[in-house]
Design a protein around this motif. Structure first.
Motif, PDB file in Angstrom:
ATOM      1  N   THR A 144      44.703  28.898  33.026  1.00 54.99           N
ATOM      2  CA  THR A 144      45.597  29.907  32.432  1.00 54.99           C
ATOM      3  C   THR A 144      45.008  31.312  32.539  1.00 54.99           C
ATOM      4  OG1 THR A 144      44.604  29.574  30.239  1.00 54.99           O
ATOM      5  CG2 THR A 144      46.535  28.229  30.797  1.00 54.99           C
ATOM      6  N   SER A 145      44.010  31.492  33.387  1.00 61.95           N
ATOM      7  CA  SER A 145      43.374  32.805  33.507  1.00 61.95           C
ATOM      8  C   SER A 145      44.340  33.848  34.058  1.00 61.95           C
ATOM      9  CB  SER A 145      42.131  32.711  34.392  1.00 61.95           C
ATOM     10  OG  SER A 145      42.475  32.229  35.687  1.00 61.95           O
ATOM     11  N   ALA A 146      45.265  33.434  34.923  1.00 59.56           N
ATOM     12  CA  ALA A 146      46.218  34.403  35.476  1.00 59.56           C
ATOM     13  C   ALA A 146      47.146  34.937  34.376  1.00 59.56           C
ATOM     14  CB  ALA A 146      47.027  33.759  36.593  1.00 59.56           C
ATOM     15  N   GLN A 147      47.584  34.063  33.496  1.00 56.56           N
ATOM     16  CA  GLN A 147      48.430  34.507  32.390  1.00 56.56           C
ATOM     17  C   GLN A 147      47.664  35.427  31.443  1.00 56.56           C
ATOM     18  OE1 GLN A 147      48.161  31.484  33.521  1.00 56.56           O
ATOM     19  NE2 GLN A 147      50.198  30.641  33.954  1.00 56.56           N
ATOM     20  N   LEU A 148      46.377  35.110  31.212  1.00 54.86           N
ATOM     21  CA  LEU A 148      45.570  35.958  30.337  1.00 54.86           C
ATOM     22  C   LEU A 148      45.387  37.345  30.945  1.00 54.86           C
ATOM     23  CD1 LEU A 148      43.830  36.307  27.829  1.00 54.86           C
ATOM     24  CD2 LEU A 148      41.912  35.324  29.097  1.00 54.86           C
TER      25      LEU A 148
END
Length: 607
Positions: free
Chosen positions: A416-420
Protein backbone atom coordinates in the motif's frame (compact mmCIF):
# COMPACT_ATOMS: atom_id res chain seq x y z
CA UNK A 1 -33.03 23.81 4.27
CA UNK A 2 -34.88 26.14 1.93
CA UNK A 3 -34.05 29.63 0.73
CA UNK A 4 -36.39 31.09 3.33
CA UNK A 5 -34.41 29.46 6.15
CA UNK A 6 -30.95 30.13 4.68
CA UNK A 7 -29.05 32.46 7.02
CA UNK A 8 -26.47 34.82 5.57
CA UNK A 9 -24.54 36.72 8.19
CA UNK A 10 -21.02 37.17 9.51
CA UNK A 11 -20.97 33.50 10.67
CA UNK A 12 -22.35 31.94 7.49
CA UNK A 13 -18.96 30.36 6.71
CA UNK A 14 -19.73 27.82 9.47
CA UNK A 15 -23.19 26.84 8.19
CA UNK A 16 -21.85 23.65 6.62
CA UNK A 17 -21.83 22.31 10.18
CA UNK A 18 -25.35 21.01 10.95
CA UNK A 19 -25.15 22.28 14.52
CA UNK A 20 -24.55 25.82 13.24
CA UNK A 21 -27.13 25.70 10.45
CA UNK A 22 -29.83 25.32 13.10
CA UNK A 23 -28.59 25.98 16.67
CA UNK A 24 -32.13 25.41 18.05
CA UNK A 25 -32.47 21.90 16.62
CA UNK A 26 -33.70 19.69 19.49
CA UNK A 27 -31.67 16.86 20.91
CA UNK A 28 -27.99 16.58 21.64
CA UNK A 29 -27.11 18.68 18.58
CA UNK A 30 -28.47 21.96 19.98
CA UNK A 31 -26.01 24.42 21.51
CA UNK A 32 -28.99 25.92 23.30
CA UNK A 33 -29.16 22.77 25.43
CA UNK A 34 -25.79 23.76 26.92
CA UNK A 35 -26.76 27.39 27.54
CA UNK A 36 -29.21 28.80 30.04
CA UNK A 37 -32.31 30.64 28.93
CA UNK A 38 -30.86 34.06 29.80
CA UNK A 39 -28.82 34.14 26.57
CA UNK A 40 -30.67 36.13 23.85
CA UNK A 41 -31.48 34.26 20.65
CA UNK A 42 -29.60 36.78 18.50
CA UNK A 43 -26.35 35.90 20.31
CA UNK A 44 -26.71 32.14 20.08
CA UNK A 45 -25.05 31.76 16.65
CA UNK A 46 -22.13 33.93 17.75
CA UNK A 47 -21.54 31.89 20.89
CA UNK A 48 -21.88 28.65 18.91
CA UNK A 49 -19.23 29.86 16.45
CA UNK A 50 -16.88 30.75 19.31
CA UNK A 51 -17.29 27.29 20.82
CA UNK A 52 -16.63 25.54 17.53
CA UNK A 53 -13.52 27.62 16.78
CA UNK A 54 -12.14 26.96 20.27
CA UNK A 55 -12.54 23.23 19.59
CA UNK A 56 -10.44 23.51 16.41
CA UNK A 57 -7.73 25.39 18.31
CA UNK A 58 -7.51 22.69 21.00
CA UNK A 59 -7.67 19.70 18.57
CA UNK A 60 -11.18 18.78 19.74
CA UNK A 61 -13.12 19.31 16.52
CA UNK A 62 -13.46 15.55 16.07
CA UNK A 63 -14.86 15.11 19.57
CA UNK A 64 -17.38 17.88 18.98
CA UNK A 65 -18.39 16.29 15.68
CA UNK A 66 -18.92 12.93 17.37
CA UNK A 67 -20.91 14.41 20.26
CA UNK A 68 -23.19 16.46 18.02
CA UNK A 69 -23.77 13.58 15.61
CA UNK A 70 -22.04 15.33 12.72
CA UNK A 71 -19.52 12.53 12.20
CA UNK A 72 -19.85 9.00 13.58
CA UNK A 73 -16.09 8.45 13.29
CA UNK A 74 -15.17 11.85 14.72
CA UNK A 75 -13.41 10.38 17.75
CA UNK A 76 -10.88 8.66 15.44
CA UNK A 77 -10.16 11.90 13.59
CA UNK A 78 -6.49 12.89 13.43
CA UNK A 79 -5.82 16.54 14.37
CA UNK A 80 -2.17 17.54 14.33
CA UNK A 81 -2.36 21.20 15.38
CA UNK A 82 -2.71 22.81 11.94
CA UNK A 83 -5.43 25.21 13.12
CA UNK A 84 -3.35 26.36 16.08
CA UNK A 85 -0.33 26.85 13.81
CA UNK A 86 -2.31 29.11 11.47
CA UNK A 87 -3.49 31.22 14.42
CA UNK A 88 -0.03 31.57 15.98
CA UNK A 89 1.54 32.38 12.62
CA UNK A 90 -1.02 35.10 11.90
CA UNK A 91 -0.50 36.47 15.41
CA UNK A 92 3.25 36.70 14.93
CA UNK A 93 2.91 38.59 11.65
CA UNK A 94 0.28 40.94 13.08
CA UNK A 95 2.29 41.92 16.17
CA UNK A 96 5.60 42.17 14.33
CA UNK A 97 8.93 42.28 16.10
CA UNK A 98 7.77 44.81 18.72
CA UNK A 99 4.98 47.22 19.62
CA UNK A 100 5.69 50.82 20.61
CA UNK A 101 3.46 53.62 21.88
CA UNK A 102 4.19 56.80 19.94
CA UNK A 103 2.86 60.35 20.20
CA UNK A 104 3.28 62.55 17.10
CA UNK A 105 5.72 65.37 17.76
CA UNK A 106 7.43 63.72 20.74
CA UNK A 107 10.72 63.43 18.82
CA UNK A 108 11.14 67.20 18.45
CA UNK A 109 13.70 68.58 20.91
CA UNK A 110 15.79 71.64 21.56
CA UNK A 111 14.91 75.00 20.12
CA UNK A 112 12.40 73.42 17.72
CA UNK A 113 10.27 72.02 20.54
CA UNK A 114 7.39 74.20 21.70
CA UNK A 115 5.00 73.61 24.60
CA UNK A 116 2.73 71.28 22.61
CA UNK A 117 5.63 69.09 21.52
CA UNK A 118 7.05 69.05 25.02
CA UNK A 119 3.64 67.93 26.27
CA UNK A 120 3.62 65.17 23.62
CA UNK A 121 6.99 63.88 24.82
CA UNK A 122 5.82 63.89 28.44
CA UNK A 123 2.60 62.01 27.61
CA UNK A 124 4.54 59.48 25.54
CA UNK A 125 6.89 58.83 28.44
CA UNK A 126 4.01 58.39 30.90
CA UNK A 127 2.09 56.08 28.55
CA UNK A 128 5.14 53.90 28.00
CA UNK A 129 5.75 53.70 31.75
CA UNK A 130 2.10 52.69 32.27
CA UNK A 131 2.35 50.07 29.49
CA UNK A 132 5.41 48.53 31.10
CA UNK A 133 3.73 48.39 34.52
CA UNK A 134 0.50 46.92 33.12
CA UNK A 135 2.34 44.32 30.98
CA UNK A 136 0.85 45.68 27.76
CA UNK A 137 2.80 43.31 25.44
CA UNK A 138 1.39 40.34 27.38
CA UNK A 139 -2.15 41.73 27.20
CA UNK A 140 -1.70 42.30 23.48
CA UNK A 141 -0.71 38.67 23.00
CA UNK A 142 -3.77 37.49 24.92
CA UNK A 143 -6.31 39.74 23.22
CA UNK A 144 -4.97 39.53 19.68
CA UNK A 145 -4.72 35.75 19.68
CA UNK A 146 -8.37 35.66 20.78
CA UNK A 147 -9.29 38.12 18.02
CA UNK A 148 -7.53 36.02 15.37
CA UNK A 149 -9.09 32.80 16.66
CA UNK A 150 -12.66 34.00 17.33
CA UNK A 151 -12.82 37.20 15.28
CA UNK A 152 -13.33 39.43 18.35
CA UNK A 153 -11.55 40.47 21.54
CA UNK A 154 -12.40 42.81 24.42
CA UNK A 155 -10.28 45.07 26.65
CA UNK A 156 -11.48 46.70 29.85
CA UNK A 157 -9.96 49.69 31.66
CA UNK A 158 -10.58 50.55 35.30
CA UNK A 159 -9.11 53.13 37.67
CA UNK A 160 -7.62 51.53 40.80
CA UNK A 161 -7.37 54.09 43.64
CA UNK A 162 -5.11 51.81 45.70
CA UNK A 163 -2.52 51.37 42.95
CA UNK A 164 -2.97 54.86 41.56
CA UNK A 165 -3.10 53.75 37.93
CA UNK A 166 -5.41 52.35 35.27
CA UNK A 167 -5.75 48.57 35.17
CA UNK A 168 -5.95 46.81 31.79
CA UNK A 169 -7.70 43.44 31.44
CA UNK A 170 -8.72 41.19 28.55
CA UNK A 171 -12.07 39.38 28.27
CA UNK A 172 -13.45 36.44 26.37
CA UNK A 173 -15.75 37.91 23.68
CA UNK A 174 -18.30 35.23 24.57
CA UNK A 175 -18.96 37.24 27.75
CA UNK A 176 -19.48 40.50 25.83
CA UNK A 177 -23.05 41.59 25.07
CA UNK A 178 -23.46 45.14 23.69
CA UNK A 179 -26.86 46.74 23.22
CA UNK A 180 -27.07 48.57 19.90
CA UNK A 181 -29.85 51.03 19.05
CA UNK A 182 -32.31 49.84 16.42
CA UNK A 183 -31.15 52.53 13.97
CA UNK A 184 -27.41 51.93 14.52
CA UNK A 185 -25.71 50.78 11.30
CA UNK A 186 -22.14 52.08 11.63
CA UNK A 187 -19.67 49.53 13.01
CA UNK A 188 -17.33 52.35 14.01
CA UNK A 189 -19.73 53.74 16.60
CA UNK A 190 -19.89 52.67 20.23
CA UNK A 191 -22.93 51.31 22.12
CA UNK A 192 -24.44 53.22 25.03
CA UNK A 193 -24.97 50.09 27.13
CA UNK A 194 -22.69 47.05 27.41
CA UNK A 195 -22.90 43.88 29.53
CA UNK A 196 -20.25 41.37 30.59
CA UNK A 197 -22.12 38.25 31.73
CA UNK A 198 -21.25 34.68 32.66
CA UNK A 199 -22.47 31.84 34.85
CA UNK A 200 -20.83 30.86 38.15
CA UNK A 201 -21.26 27.09 38.66
CA UNK A 202 -22.70 25.57 41.79
CA UNK A 203 -20.23 24.82 44.58
CA UNK A 204 -21.57 22.01 46.75
CA UNK A 205 -18.66 22.18 49.18
CA UNK A 206 -19.26 25.85 49.94
CA UNK A 207 -23.02 25.54 49.73
CA UNK A 208 -23.49 28.12 46.96
CA UNK A 209 -26.01 27.78 44.15
CA UNK A 210 -25.43 28.35 40.44
CA UNK A 211 -25.48 32.07 39.76
CA UNK A 212 -25.41 34.53 36.91
CA UNK A 213 -23.09 37.52 37.19
CA UNK A 214 -23.61 40.59 35.02
CA UNK A 215 -21.42 43.71 34.86
CA UNK A 216 -23.19 46.59 33.12
CA UNK A 217 -21.73 49.84 31.80
CA UNK A 218 -24.27 52.45 30.73
CA UNK A 219 -24.04 56.02 29.43
CA UNK A 220 -26.91 57.99 30.96
CA UNK A 221 -27.77 61.52 32.14
CA UNK A 222 -26.03 62.69 35.31
CA UNK A 223 -28.09 62.24 38.48
CA UNK A 224 -27.65 63.66 42.02
CA UNK A 225 -25.05 62.18 44.34
CA UNK A 226 -25.66 58.75 45.96
CA UNK A 227 -24.10 56.74 48.75
CA UNK A 228 -24.01 53.04 49.77
CA UNK A 229 -26.48 51.78 52.33
CA UNK A 230 -27.97 48.56 53.68
CA UNK A 231 -31.64 47.56 53.84
CA UNK A 232 -33.32 45.83 56.78
CA UNK A 233 -32.86 42.41 55.21
CA UNK A 234 -29.11 43.02 54.74
CA UNK A 235 -29.21 43.83 51.03
CA UNK A 236 -26.72 46.45 49.82
CA UNK A 237 -27.73 49.21 47.42
CA UNK A 238 -27.26 52.94 46.80
CA UNK A 239 -29.57 55.76 47.86
CA UNK A 240 -29.64 59.48 46.94
CA UNK A 241 -27.85 61.92 49.23
CA UNK A 242 -30.22 64.62 50.52
CA UNK A 243 -29.58 67.83 52.42
CA UNK A 244 -31.13 69.07 55.63
CA UNK A 245 -34.11 70.42 53.74
CA UNK A 246 -34.68 67.16 51.86
CA UNK A 247 -33.24 68.45 48.58
CA UNK A 248 -31.03 66.16 46.49
CA UNK A 249 -27.34 67.07 46.63
CA UNK A 250 -25.03 67.11 43.64
CA UNK A 251 -21.58 65.65 43.20
CA UNK A 252 -18.99 68.38 43.91
CA UNK A 253 -18.27 70.21 40.67
CA UNK A 254 -21.63 69.45 39.02
CA UNK A 255 -24.07 72.21 38.14
CA UNK A 256 -27.83 72.07 37.61
CA UNK A 257 -29.85 74.28 35.32
CA UNK A 258 -32.68 75.74 37.47
CA UNK A 259 -34.99 75.93 34.45
CA UNK A 260 -34.56 72.48 32.89
CA UNK A 261 -33.12 70.57 35.84
CA UNK A 262 -30.36 69.14 33.64
CA UNK A 263 -27.15 68.40 35.54
CA UNK A 264 -23.88 69.03 33.70
CA UNK A 265 -20.27 68.26 34.53
CA UNK A 266 -16.98 69.65 33.25
CA UNK A 267 -14.46 66.87 32.66
CA UNK A 268 -10.68 67.52 32.83
CA UNK A 269 -10.22 66.73 29.13
CA UNK A 270 -12.96 69.11 27.91
CA UNK A 271 -12.88 72.18 30.11
CA UNK A 272 -14.86 74.28 27.63
CA UNK A 273 -17.55 71.67 26.86
CA UNK A 274 -19.74 70.69 29.86
CA UNK A 275 -21.39 67.31 29.41
CA UNK A 276 -24.77 66.12 30.75
CA UNK A 277 -23.75 62.43 30.57
CA UNK A 278 -21.69 60.04 32.67
CA UNK A 279 -20.98 56.30 32.78
CA UNK A 280 -22.63 54.15 35.45
CA UNK A 281 -21.34 50.76 36.59
CA UNK A 282 -23.54 47.98 38.00
CA UNK A 283 -22.14 44.62 39.10
CA UNK A 284 -24.78 42.16 40.32
CA UNK A 285 -25.52 38.46 40.70
CA UNK A 286 -28.71 36.42 40.34
CA UNK A 287 -29.51 32.87 41.44
CA UNK A 288 -30.37 30.91 38.31
CA UNK A 289 -33.27 29.30 40.14
CA UNK A 290 -34.84 32.75 40.59
CA UNK A 291 -34.82 33.52 36.86
CA UNK A 292 -37.72 32.64 34.62
CA UNK A 293 -37.51 31.62 30.98
CA UNK A 294 -38.59 35.13 29.94
CA UNK A 295 -35.78 36.82 31.93
CA UNK A 296 -33.18 37.60 29.27
CA UNK A 297 -29.79 39.14 29.84
CA UNK A 298 -30.80 42.64 28.76
CA UNK A 299 -33.75 42.96 31.17
CA UNK A 300 -33.00 40.93 34.30
CA UNK A 301 -35.13 41.78 37.37
CA UNK A 302 -33.08 44.09 39.60
CA UNK A 303 -35.23 43.35 42.67
CA UNK A 304 -33.82 39.80 42.63
CA UNK A 305 -30.20 40.94 42.25
CA UNK A 306 -27.44 40.95 44.88
CA UNK A 307 -25.12 43.88 44.17
CA UNK A 308 -21.42 43.37 44.70
CA UNK A 309 -19.34 45.61 46.96
CA UNK A 310 -15.94 47.02 45.99
CA UNK A 311 -12.92 46.76 48.30
CA UNK A 312 -13.33 50.38 49.40
CA UNK A 313 -16.97 49.82 50.45
CA UNK A 314 -18.66 51.26 47.34
CA UNK A 315 -21.78 49.33 46.32
CA UNK A 316 -21.64 48.64 42.58
CA UNK A 317 -25.19 49.70 41.84
CA UNK A 318 -25.39 52.61 39.39
CA UNK A 319 -21.95 53.75 40.58
CA UNK A 320 -20.92 57.01 38.87
CA UNK A 321 -17.50 56.44 37.27
CA UNK A 322 -16.96 60.18 36.68
CA UNK A 323 -16.23 59.67 32.96
CA UNK A 324 -18.38 60.22 29.89
CA UNK A 325 -17.38 57.03 28.03
CA UNK A 326 -17.63 53.26 28.51
CA UNK A 327 -14.12 51.97 29.37
CA UNK A 328 -14.41 48.90 27.14
CA UNK A 329 -12.72 48.38 23.77
CA UNK A 330 -14.02 45.80 21.29
CA UNK A 331 -11.37 44.64 18.79
CA UNK A 332 -12.35 43.00 15.48
CA UNK A 333 -9.98 40.84 13.46
CA UNK A 334 -10.99 42.47 10.19
CA UNK A 335 -12.89 45.50 8.96
CA UNK A 336 -16.58 44.55 9.39
CA UNK A 337 -18.99 44.87 6.52
CA UNK A 338 -21.50 47.70 6.50
CA UNK A 339 -24.11 47.06 9.19
CA UNK A 340 -22.03 44.42 10.99
CA UNK A 341 -20.27 44.83 14.32
CA UNK A 342 -18.47 41.49 14.66
CA UNK A 343 -15.20 40.36 13.12
CA UNK A 344 -14.27 37.32 11.04
CA UNK A 345 -11.61 34.91 12.34
CA UNK A 346 -8.57 33.96 10.26
CA UNK A 347 -9.78 30.33 10.08
CA UNK A 348 -13.17 31.32 8.64
CA UNK A 349 -12.51 30.84 4.94
CA UNK A 350 -10.28 27.75 5.32
CA UNK A 351 -12.19 25.79 7.96
CA UNK A 352 -13.41 23.22 5.43
CA UNK A 353 -9.83 22.94 4.19
CA UNK A 354 -8.75 22.05 7.72
CA UNK A 355 -11.47 19.39 7.82
CA UNK A 356 -10.17 18.02 4.51
CA UNK A 357 -6.61 18.05 5.84
CA UNK A 358 -7.67 16.22 9.00
CA UNK A 359 -9.54 13.59 6.97
CA UNK A 360 -6.49 13.06 4.76
CA UNK A 361 -4.26 12.73 7.82
CA UNK A 362 -6.64 10.11 9.19
CA UNK A 363 -6.56 8.13 5.92
CA UNK A 364 -2.77 8.50 5.77
CA UNK A 365 -2.43 7.11 9.29
CA UNK A 366 -4.53 4.08 8.34
CA UNK A 367 -2.53 3.54 5.14
CA UNK A 368 0.79 3.81 6.98
CA UNK A 369 -0.34 1.02 9.32
CA UNK A 370 -0.76 -1.42 6.43
CA UNK A 371 2.47 -0.22 4.83
CA UNK A 372 4.58 -0.65 7.97
CA UNK A 373 2.88 -3.94 8.92
CA UNK A 374 1.75 -5.34 5.56
CA UNK A 375 -0.95 -7.93 5.05
CA UNK A 376 0.62 -11.25 3.96
CA UNK A 377 -1.13 -14.15 2.23
CA UNK A 378 0.40 -17.62 2.51
CA UNK A 379 -0.32 -20.66 0.31
CA UNK A 380 1.06 -24.14 1.09
CA UNK A 381 2.49 -23.12 4.46
CA UNK A 382 2.86 -25.49 7.38
CA UNK A 383 0.99 -23.75 10.15
CA UNK A 384 1.89 -24.43 13.80
CA UNK A 385 -0.71 -26.44 15.72
CA UNK A 386 -1.79 -25.97 19.32
CA UNK A 387 -1.25 -29.38 20.91
CA UNK A 388 -4.00 -28.87 23.46
CA UNK A 389 -6.78 -27.73 21.10
CA UNK A 390 -5.52 -29.04 17.78
CA UNK A 391 -6.25 -25.64 16.20
CA UNK A 392 -3.83 -23.60 14.08
CA UNK A 393 -2.01 -20.91 15.98
CA UNK A 394 -2.24 -17.30 14.71
CA UNK A 395 0.80 -16.17 12.77
CA UNK A 396 2.54 -12.82 13.13
CA UNK A 397 5.28 -11.15 11.12
CA UNK A 398 8.40 -10.73 13.22
CA UNK A 399 12.03 -10.13 12.38
CA UNK A 400 13.77 -13.47 11.77
CA UNK A 401 10.53 -15.41 11.27
CA UNK A 402 10.91 -18.48 9.00
CA UNK A 403 7.94 -20.23 7.37
CA UNK A 404 8.16 -23.63 5.73
CA UNK A 405 6.25 -23.82 2.46
CA UNK A 406 5.18 -26.97 0.62
CA UNK A 407 5.98 -27.54 -3.01
CA UNK A 408 4.20 -24.87 -5.04
CA UNK A 409 3.63 -22.72 -1.98
CA UNK A 410 3.91 -18.95 -2.19
CA UNK A 411 3.70 -15.77 -0.14
CA UNK A 412 1.88 -12.63 -1.38
CA UNK A 413 2.37 -9.19 0.27
CA UNK A 414 -0.20 -6.38 -0.04
CA UNK A 415 1.80 -3.27 -0.97
CA UNK A 416 0.00 0.00 0.00
CA UNK A 417 3.02 2.30 -0.30
CA UNK A 418 1.67 3.83 -3.52
CA UNK A 419 -1.56 4.85 -1.80
CA UNK A 420 0.41 6.29 1.13
CA UNK A 421 2.54 8.37 -1.22
CA UNK A 422 -0.57 9.68 -2.95
CA UNK A 423 -2.11 10.67 0.39
CA UNK A 424 1.06 12.52 1.39
CA UNK A 425 0.99 14.35 -1.90
CA UNK A 426 -2.62 15.31 -1.27
CA UNK A 427 -1.65 16.66 2.16
CA UNK A 428 0.84 19.00 0.50
CA UNK A 429 -1.83 20.07 -2.00
CA UNK A 430 -4.36 20.86 0.76
CA UNK A 431 -1.72 22.77 2.76
CA UNK A 432 -0.89 24.91 -0.27
CA UNK A 433 -4.59 25.60 -0.82
CA UNK A 434 -5.03 26.62 2.84
CA UNK A 435 -1.96 28.86 2.68
CA UNK A 436 -3.24 30.58 -0.46
CA UNK A 437 -6.84 31.08 0.68
CA UNK A 438 -5.88 32.31 4.14
CA UNK A 439 -3.39 34.73 2.52
CA UNK A 440 -0.70 33.58 4.93
CA UNK A 441 1.09 32.12 1.86
CA UNK A 442 3.41 29.12 1.73
CA UNK A 443 6.37 31.43 2.23
CA UNK A 444 4.76 32.90 5.34
CA UNK A 445 3.96 29.47 6.80
CA UNK A 446 7.49 28.25 6.14
CA UNK A 447 6.45 25.40 3.84
CA UNK A 448 7.93 26.92 0.68
CA UNK A 449 11.22 25.49 -0.55
CA UNK A 450 13.75 28.39 -0.49
CA UNK A 451 15.49 26.98 -3.58
CA UNK A 452 12.24 27.41 -5.54
CA UNK A 453 12.63 31.21 -5.52
CA UNK A 454 15.19 32.62 -7.96
CA UNK A 455 15.65 35.98 -6.19
CA UNK A 456 14.66 38.18 -3.27
CA UNK A 457 12.25 40.04 -5.54
CA UNK A 458 10.44 36.75 -6.21
CA UNK A 459 10.17 36.20 -2.45
CA UNK A 460 8.73 39.70 -2.06
CA UNK A 461 6.08 38.90 -4.67
CA UNK A 462 5.32 35.61 -2.92
CA UNK A 463 4.75 37.50 0.33
CA UNK A 464 2.47 40.08 -1.33
CA UNK A 465 -0.85 38.54 -0.11
CA UNK A 466 0.58 38.32 3.41
CA UNK A 467 1.56 42.01 3.32
CA UNK A 468 -1.97 43.02 2.32
CA UNK A 469 -3.47 40.76 5.01
CA UNK A 470 -1.32 42.26 7.77
CA UNK A 471 -2.04 45.80 6.52
CA UNK A 472 -5.81 45.18 6.63
CA UNK A 473 -5.64 43.60 10.11
CA UNK A 474 -3.63 46.52 11.49
CA UNK A 475 -5.95 49.04 9.85
CA UNK A 476 -8.94 47.41 11.59
CA UNK A 477 -7.20 47.88 14.94
CA UNK A 478 -5.53 51.28 14.52
CA UNK A 479 -8.51 53.41 15.61
CA UNK A 480 -9.40 51.14 18.54
CA UNK A 481 -5.91 51.35 20.04
CA UNK A 482 -5.91 55.13 19.65
CA UNK A 483 -9.19 55.18 21.58
CA UNK A 484 -7.73 52.86 24.23
CA UNK A 485 -4.71 55.12 24.81
CA UNK A 486 -7.02 58.15 24.96
CA UNK A 487 -9.10 56.40 27.62
CA UNK A 488 -5.95 55.62 29.61
CA UNK A 489 -5.10 59.34 29.71
CA UNK A 490 -8.62 60.37 30.69
CA UNK A 491 -8.98 57.78 33.44
CA UNK A 492 -5.71 58.97 34.96
CA UNK A 493 -7.02 62.54 34.76
CA UNK A 494 -10.34 61.55 36.34
CA UNK A 495 -8.45 59.78 39.14
CA UNK A 496 -6.29 62.91 39.62
CA UNK A 497 -3.10 60.89 39.23
CA UNK A 498 0.13 62.89 39.70
CA UNK A 499 1.68 64.01 36.42
CA UNK A 500 -1.60 63.89 34.46
CA UNK A 501 -2.80 67.53 34.35
CA UNK A 502 -6.30 68.56 33.28
CA UNK A 503 -6.04 69.27 29.55
CA UNK A 504 -7.16 67.88 26.22
CA UNK A 505 -5.97 64.33 25.56
CA UNK A 506 -2.91 64.03 23.34
CA UNK A 507 -3.33 61.75 20.28
CA UNK A 508 -1.30 58.57 20.77
CA UNK A 509 -1.07 55.42 18.70
CA UNK A 510 0.36 51.91 18.83
CA UNK A 511 3.15 51.40 16.26
CA UNK A 512 3.71 47.83 15.07
CA UNK A 513 7.12 46.47 14.17
CA UNK A 514 7.99 45.04 10.74
CA UNK A 515 6.31 41.68 10.13
CA UNK A 516 8.85 40.40 7.61
CA UNK A 517 12.67 40.52 7.63
CA UNK A 518 13.98 43.93 6.62
CA UNK A 519 17.16 44.70 4.67
CA UNK A 520 18.70 46.79 7.44
CA UNK A 521 21.78 47.67 5.42
CA UNK A 522 19.65 49.11 2.61
CA UNK A 523 17.56 51.13 5.09
CA UNK A 524 20.70 52.48 6.78
CA UNK A 525 22.16 53.53 3.42
CA UNK A 526 18.87 55.22 2.50
CA UNK A 527 18.75 57.13 5.80
CA UNK A 528 22.39 58.27 5.54
CA UNK A 529 21.89 59.57 2.01
CA UNK A 530 18.50 61.15 2.75
CA UNK A 531 19.55 62.94 5.96
CA UNK A 532 22.88 63.93 4.44
CA UNK A 533 21.18 65.44 1.39
CA UNK A 534 18.62 67.22 3.63
CA UNK A 535 15.66 65.52 1.94
CA UNK A 536 14.86 63.63 5.17
CA UNK A 537 14.76 65.09 8.65
CA UNK A 538 16.84 63.55 11.39
CA UNK A 539 13.64 62.60 13.25
CA UNK A 540 12.31 60.72 10.22
CA UNK A 541 15.63 58.96 9.70
CA UNK A 542 15.79 57.77 13.31
CA UNK A 543 12.20 56.55 13.07
CA UNK A 544 13.05 54.58 9.89
CA UNK A 545 16.00 52.95 11.64
CA UNK A 546 13.84 52.03 14.58
CA UNK A 547 11.19 50.50 12.30
CA UNK A 548 13.93 48.53 10.51
CA UNK A 549 14.87 46.81 13.77
CA UNK A 550 17.83 48.80 15.01
CA UNK A 551 18.06 48.82 18.85
CA UNK A 552 16.72 52.34 19.35
CA UNK A 553 14.47 52.42 22.41
CA UNK A 554 13.91 56.19 22.66
CA UNK A 555 14.14 58.17 19.38
CA UNK A 556 14.23 61.48 21.22
CA UNK A 557 17.22 60.43 23.35
CA UNK A 558 18.92 59.02 20.26
CA UNK A 559 18.56 62.35 18.44
CA UNK A 560 20.03 64.17 21.43
CA UNK A 561 23.05 61.87 21.43
CA UNK A 562 23.54 62.38 17.70
CA UNK A 563 23.36 66.16 17.97
CA UNK A 564 25.83 66.35 20.87
CA UNK A 565 28.46 64.87 18.54
CA UNK A 566 27.44 66.64 15.32
CA UNK A 567 30.25 69.24 15.38
CA UNK A 568 30.23 69.78 11.62
CA UNK A 569 26.50 70.57 11.69
CA UNK A 570 27.09 72.87 14.69
CA UNK A 571 29.79 74.71 12.75
CA UNK A 572 27.43 75.22 9.83
CA UNK A 573 24.78 76.48 12.27
CA UNK A 574 27.29 78.99 13.67
CA UNK A 575 28.20 80.21 10.17
CA UNK A 576 24.52 80.58 9.26
CA UNK A 577 23.30 82.33 12.43
CA UNK A 578 26.39 83.68 14.25
CA UNK A 579 24.44 82.79 17.39
CA UNK A 580 26.64 81.13 19.97
CA UNK A 581 23.67 80.39 22.25
CA UNK A 582 21.87 78.49 19.47
CA UNK A 583 24.99 76.41 18.80
CA UNK A 584 25.38 75.50 22.48
CA UNK A 585 21.70 74.56 22.70
CA UNK A 586 22.09 72.42 19.58
CA UNK A 587 25.04 70.55 21.15
CA UNK A 588 23.19 70.16 24.43
CA UNK A 589 25.61 72.39 26.32
CA UNK A 590 24.57 74.78 29.11
CA UNK A 591 24.48 78.52 28.53
CA UNK A 592 27.91 80.16 28.49
CA UNK A 593 29.07 82.16 31.50
CA UNK A 594 29.19 85.88 30.50
CA UNK A 595 32.49 86.27 32.37
CA UNK A 596 34.16 83.51 30.39
CA UNK A 597 36.52 84.98 27.82
CA UNK A 598 35.95 83.92 24.26
CA UNK A 599 38.64 82.41 22.08
CA UNK A 600 39.60 84.75 19.21
CA UNK A 601 39.41 83.10 15.81
CA UNK A 602 42.10 83.83 13.19
CA UNK A 603 40.94 86.04 10.37
CA UNK A 604 40.78 84.47 6.96
CA UNK A 605 43.26 85.92 4.50
CA UNK A 606 42.03 87.04 1.12
CA UNK A 607 43.99 85.59 -1.78
Amino acid sequence: MGLRTLITDVWSWLDYKPVMADPHRPGRNAWSDLTSSWVPDEDLRRLSAYRMLAAYDSNQAGQVAAITGDDSAGEERRELGDASKLIDTALGYLLGSEQTITVPGAEQIGAEADDAKGQAAAVQERLRAWAETELLPLRLQQAERTAILLGDAVYSLAWDPAKGRVLLRTWDPGLYFPEWPDDEQDAGEFPNRVHLAWEIPEDVRRGTKARLRRITYEIAPITPASRPTTSKDGARFREPVVGEGGEALLVPGDTQDPMTGVITRTYPWSADRPSPYTCYLTDAEWDLDDLKHSDLLYDLPLHKAAFRVRADGEVLHQLDLQVDFIPLIHITNNIPHSGDHWGKPTLATVLQGLDELSATDTDSSAASATTGSPIIGLAGARLPIDRNTGQSLPMKVRAGTVWQLNDGGRMDVLDTSAQLAELRSRIDHVLDRIAANSRLTSAGLGTLDPTALPSGYALQLALGPLDSLVAAMRLARAHKYRVLLRMVQRLHQAGQAPGWPARESVPAQLAWGPHTPTDRAAVLDEVVKGVGASVLSLETGVRMLQDAGYPIKDPQHEIELIQTRAFDAAARLADATSDNAAVRAYLGLPEADPETMGVPLPEQRTQ
